[in-house]
Scaffold this active site. Sequence first.
Site, mmCIF file in Angstrom:
data_model
loop_
_atom_site.group_PDB
_atom_site.id
_atom_site.type_symbol
_atom_site.label_atom_id
_atom_site.label_comp_id
_atom_site.label_asym_id
_atom_site.label_seq_id
_atom_site.Cartn_x
_atom_site.Cartn_y
_atom_site.Cartn_z
ATOM 1 N N HIS A 43 0.834 -1.201 0.000
ATOM 2 C CA HIS A 43 0.000 0.000 0.000
ATOM 3 C C HIS A 43 0.867 1.248 0.000
ATOM 4 O O HIS A 43 1.974 1.254 0.529
ATOM 5 C CB HIS A 43 -0.930 0.028 1.224
ATOM 6 C CG HIS A 43 -0.225 -0.145 2.530
ATOM 7 N ND1 HIS A 43 0.152 -1.379 3.003
ATOM 8 C CD2 HIS A 43 0.183 0.762 3.461
ATOM 9 C CE1 HIS A 43 0.753 -1.227 4.176
ATOM 10 N NE2 HIS A 43 0.803 0.059 4.466
ATOM 11 N N HIS B 44 0.704 5.289 1.195
ATOM 12 C CA HIS B 44 0.016 6.273 2.020
ATOM 13 C C HIS B 44 -0.004 7.607 1.259
ATOM 14 O O HIS B 44 1.027 8.019 0.728
ATOM 15 C CB HIS B 44 0.779 6.536 3.316
ATOM 16 C CG HIS B 44 0.915 5.352 4.222
ATOM 17 N ND1 HIS B 44 0.169 5.198 5.362
ATOM 18 C CD2 HIS B 44 1.728 4.267 4.175
ATOM 19 C CE1 HIS B 44 0.525 4.079 5.987
ATOM 20 N NE2 HIS B 44 1.474 3.495 5.280
HETATM 21 P P1 5GP Z 1 1.964 0.384 7.296
HETATM 22 O O1 5GP Z 1 2.420 0.536 8.704
HETATM 23 O O2 5GP Z 1 1.850 -1.079 6.967
HETATM 24 O O3 5GP Z 1 2.716 1.165 6.288
HETATM 25 O O4 5GP Z 1 0.519 1.029 7.235
HETATM 26 C C1 5GP Z 1 -0.631 0.393 7.600
HETATM 27 C C2 5GP Z 1 -1.659 1.474 7.749
HETATM 28 O O5 5GP Z 1 -2.918 0.834 7.812
HETATM 29 C C3 5GP Z 1 -1.519 2.307 9.031
HETATM 30 O O6 5GP Z 1 -1.417 3.673 8.692
HETATM 31 C C4 5GP Z 1 -2.775 1.984 9.814
HETATM 32 O O7 5GP Z 1 -3.275 3.103 10.460
HETATM 33 C C5 5GP Z 1 -3.725 1.471 8.753
HETATM 34 N N1 5GP Z 1 -4.658 0.456 9.186
HETATM 35 C C6 5GP Z 1 -4.418 -0.596 10.030
HETATM 36 N N2 5GP Z 1 -5.535 -1.348 10.159
HETATM 37 C C7 5GP Z 1 -6.488 -0.777 9.386
HETATM 38 C C8 5GP Z 1 -7.858 -1.096 9.120
HETATM 39 O O8 5GP Z 1 -8.419 -2.067 9.610
HETATM 40 N N3 5GP Z 1 -8.522 -0.287 8.258
HETATM 41 C C9 5GP Z 1 -7.932 0.824 7.694
HETATM 42 N N4 5GP Z 1 -8.689 1.548 6.876
HETATM 43 N N5 5GP Z 1 -6.661 1.158 7.931
HETATM 44 C C10 5GP Z 1 -5.934 0.371 8.762
#
Ligand code: 5GP
Length: 141
Positions: A103, A105
């Site tokens: 993903h 951001h």
């Molecule tokens: P990462 O740390 O993997 O780059 O980002 C994961 C992102 O997913 C984080 O910014 C977190 O806030 C978001 N996130 C985690 N669980 C969920 C969820 O169940 N639904 C949504 N919409 N976002 C989530």
Amino acid sequence: MPAYDADNIFAKIIAGDIPSHKVYEDEDTLAFMDVMPQSRGHTLVIPKSGSRNLIDADPEVLSDLIQKVQIVAHAVNRALSPDGMVVKQFNETPAGQTVFHLHFHIIPVFEGQPMGRHADGEMADQDELAALAEEIRAAFE
Ligand code: 5GP
């Protein structure tokens, strides 16, 4: 690096097994509001096909995805008129990755408003996320 595990929260969002506030969807891509936003309008853009992150992603998926990131970023920009935007992506736990489905951001930046911490456990108000998603959806051309 471990193999992709389809038992992750974003795969469940793609499958419709858990809800999300969607702003964009096409055959290959989904974009929705981050539940622990680092700023107002923090949006995630994901491919529907499974890879852990950028490292194991199919280059064709990646090149399509980054174009979708731009399309969604334009809509966020039109909807919320931020002063700037951070686009970021993490690979593996030591780098800060917490959900193991690729993903990007999109984090709007507003002058004078410090960005929140990454995945800090602070859940946003669902009504607020729904309203933001509606504003962003309306900004696609
Ligand atoms: P990462 O740390 O993997 O780059 O980002 C994961 C992102 O997913 C984080 O910014 C977190 O806030 C978001 N996130 C985690 N669980 C969920 C969820 O169940 N639904 C949504 N919409 N976002 C989530």
